[in-house]
Design a protein around this motif. Sequence first.
Motif, PDB file in Angstrom:
ATOM      1  N   TRP A 180      14.319  19.983  16.342  1.00 28.43           N
ATOM      2  CA  TRP A 180      14.092  18.563  16.109  1.00 28.43           C
ATOM      3  C   TRP A 180      12.745  18.178  16.707  1.00 28.43           C
ATOM      4  N   ARG A 181      11.855  17.641  15.870  1.00 28.65           N
ATOM      5  CA  ARG A 181      10.470  17.395  16.281  1.00 28.65           C
ATOM      6  C   ARG A 181      10.150  15.905  16.285  1.00 28.65           C
ATOM      7  N   ASP A 182       9.354  15.508  17.280  1.00 29.85           N
ATOM      8  CA  ASP A 182       8.821  14.150  17.310  1.00 29.85           C
ATOM      9  C   ASP A 182       7.794  13.965  16.198  1.00 29.85           C
ATOM     10  N   HIS A 183       7.659  12.725  15.739  1.00 33.52           N
ATOM     11  CA  HIS A 183       6.671  12.391  14.723  1.00 33.52           C
ATOM     12  C   HIS A 183       5.986  11.075  15.073  1.00 33.52           C
ATOM     13  N   ILE A 184       4.757  10.939  14.608  1.00 29.38           N
ATOM     14  CA  ILE A 184       4.034   9.674  14.696  1.00 29.38           C
ATOM     15  C   ILE A 184       4.116   9.005  13.330  1.00 29.38           C
ATOM     16  N   GLY A 185       4.442   7.716  13.319  1.00 29.91           N
ATOM     17  CA  GLY A 185       4.547   6.974  12.075  1.00 29.91           C
ATOM     18  C   GLY A 185       3.291   6.186  11.774  1.00 29.91           C
ATOM     19  N   TYR A 186       2.728   6.403  10.587  1.00 27.21           N
ATOM     20  CA  TYR A 186       1.561   5.666  10.093  1.00 27.21           C
ATOM     21  C   TYR A 186       1.982   4.890   8.853  1.00 27.21           C
ATOM     22  N   ALA A 187       1.263   3.808   8.546  1.00 26.95           N
ATOM     23  CA  ALA A 187       1.611   3.029   7.353  1.00 26.95           C
ATOM     24  C   ALA A 187       0.419   2.227   6.847  1.00 26.95           C
ATOM     25  N   LEU A 188       0.511   1.887   5.568  1.00 34.31           N
ATOM     26  CA  LEU A 188      -0.394   0.936   4.927  1.00 34.31           C
ATOM     27  C   LEU A 188       0.448   0.017   4.048  1.00 34.31           C
ATOM     28  N   THR A 189       0.025  -1.239   3.926  1.00 33.54           N
ATOM     29  CA  THR A 189       0.626  -2.152   2.967  1.00 33.54           C
ATOM     30  C   THR A 189      -0.446  -2.616   1.993  1.00 33.54           C
ATOM     31  N   THR A 190      -0.001  -3.265   0.949  1.00 29.38           N
ATOM     32  CA  THR A 190      -0.953  -3.747  -0.056  1.00 29.38           C
ATOM     33  C   THR A 190      -1.990  -4.677   0.558  1.00 29.38           C
ATOM     34  N   GLU A 191      -1.573  -5.477   1.533  1.00 31.98           N
ATOM     35  CA  GLU A 191      -2.513  -6.419   2.155  1.00 31.98           C
ATOM     36  C   GLU A 191      -3.641  -5.700   2.895  1.00 31.98           C
ATOM     37  N   ASP A 192      -3.367  -4.472   3.375  1.00 35.22           N
ATOM     38  CA  ASP A 192      -4.361  -3.734   4.148  1.00 35.22           C
ATOM     39  C   ASP A 192      -5.562  -3.303   3.307  1.00 35.22           C
ATOM     40  N   VAL A 193      -5.357  -3.144   2.002  1.00 35.06           N
ATOM     41  CA  VAL A 193      -6.438  -2.617   1.163  1.00 35.06           C
ATOM     42  C   VAL A 193      -6.855  -3.570   0.055  1.00 35.06           C
ATOM     43  N   ALA A 194      -6.192  -4.717  -0.061  1.00 39.33           N
ATOM     44  CA  ALA A 194      -6.481  -5.634  -1.171  1.00 39.33           C
ATOM     45  C   ALA A 194      -7.932  -6.087  -1.165  1.00 39.33           C
ATOM     46  N   ALA A 195      -8.463  -6.429   0.008  1.00 39.86           N
ATOM     47  CA  ALA A 195      -9.837  -6.927   0.079  1.00 39.86           C
ATOM     48  C   ALA A 195     -10.868  -5.839  -0.194  1.00 39.86           C
ATOM     49  N   ASP A 196     -10.444  -4.564  -0.097  1.00 39.38           N
ATOM     50  CA  ASP A 196     -11.359  -3.440  -0.321  1.00 39.38           C
ATOM     51  C   ASP A 196     -11.374  -2.970  -1.771  1.00 39.38           C
ATOM     52  N   GLY A 197     -10.546  -3.585  -2.612  1.00 36.39           N
ATOM     53  CA  GLY A 197     -10.446  -3.118  -3.988  1.00 36.39           C
ATOM     54  C   GLY A 197      -9.591  -1.885  -4.135  1.00 36.39           C
ATOM     55  N   GLY A 198      -8.766  -1.599  -3.132  1.00 36.01           N
ATOM     56  CA  GLY A 198      -7.896  -0.428  -3.165  1.00 36.01           C
ATOM     57  C   GLY A 198      -8.330   0.615  -2.147  1.00 36.01           C
ATOM     58  N   LEU A 199      -7.422   1.548  -1.871  1.00 34.20           N
ATOM     59  CA  LEU A 199      -7.701   2.573  -0.862  1.00 34.20           C
ATOM     60  C   LEU A 199      -8.750   3.566  -1.336  1.00 34.20           C
ATOM     61  N   LEU A 200      -8.723   3.926  -2.623  1.00 36.41           N
ATOM     62  CA  LEU A 200      -9.716   4.880  -3.117  1.00 36.41           C
ATOM     63  C   LEU A 200     -11.118   4.303  -3.023  1.00 36.41           C
TER      64      LEU A 200
END
Length: 212
Positions: A180-200
């Motif tokens: 059983w291994r520990d993990h770090i959780g990362y996330a993005l939501t639509t609001e995080d990239v909306a102003a950038d025109g998307g993550l790509l």
Amino acid sequence: MNAPGWPAVLADGPVLLRPYRRSDGRAWSEVRRANEDWLAPWEPTPLGGSWSALNSPAAFRAVYRDLRRSARDGLAMPFAVCLREPSGAEHLVGQLTLGNIVRRALCSAYAGYWIDSRFAGRGIIPTALALAVDHAFRSGLHRVEVHIRPENHASRRVVEKLGFREESYLVRYLHIDGAWRDHIGYALTTEDVAADGGLLARWHRTLARRGV
């Protein structure tokens, strides 16, 4: 009836994401078998059998059926990650899956990925993940999470370069490589990239600043 957002083919330059085909079995097996030392420490503990047997062309048939069923049921978007040559030829170099898709109030998915070690460090997986996240958001999802073992520095660099937010530390979260291994959780939501025109688009600007 197809699930929202599936099937899909996504591309940026030579990086291509597409659904698996039955004919991918031999290439999938070759890549997986050649990368046992690279991949095994980060993957779910196998239920039984050698790495070679669990990653044989015959084993791919069961993997393919499971992925197709999950995609058809709207629970996952499993992409083969390929590199395209100018001639149009494709080379399977990895996999990226948006899994555990939940709609309604949550509208979330988890992303998981692996790549052939011979192609690591070329920006393929960051590009693939940016493509998949943008597609997930266009398909009605609001949030994409990635959970990574703290020791997996290469995978953590992928999400950190893309600007994923570190949100949690999950103790003994998944049974990986025999424990059983520990993990770090990362996330993005639509609001995080909306102003950038998307993550790509944001990823492209990051590369341009680096002169890549």
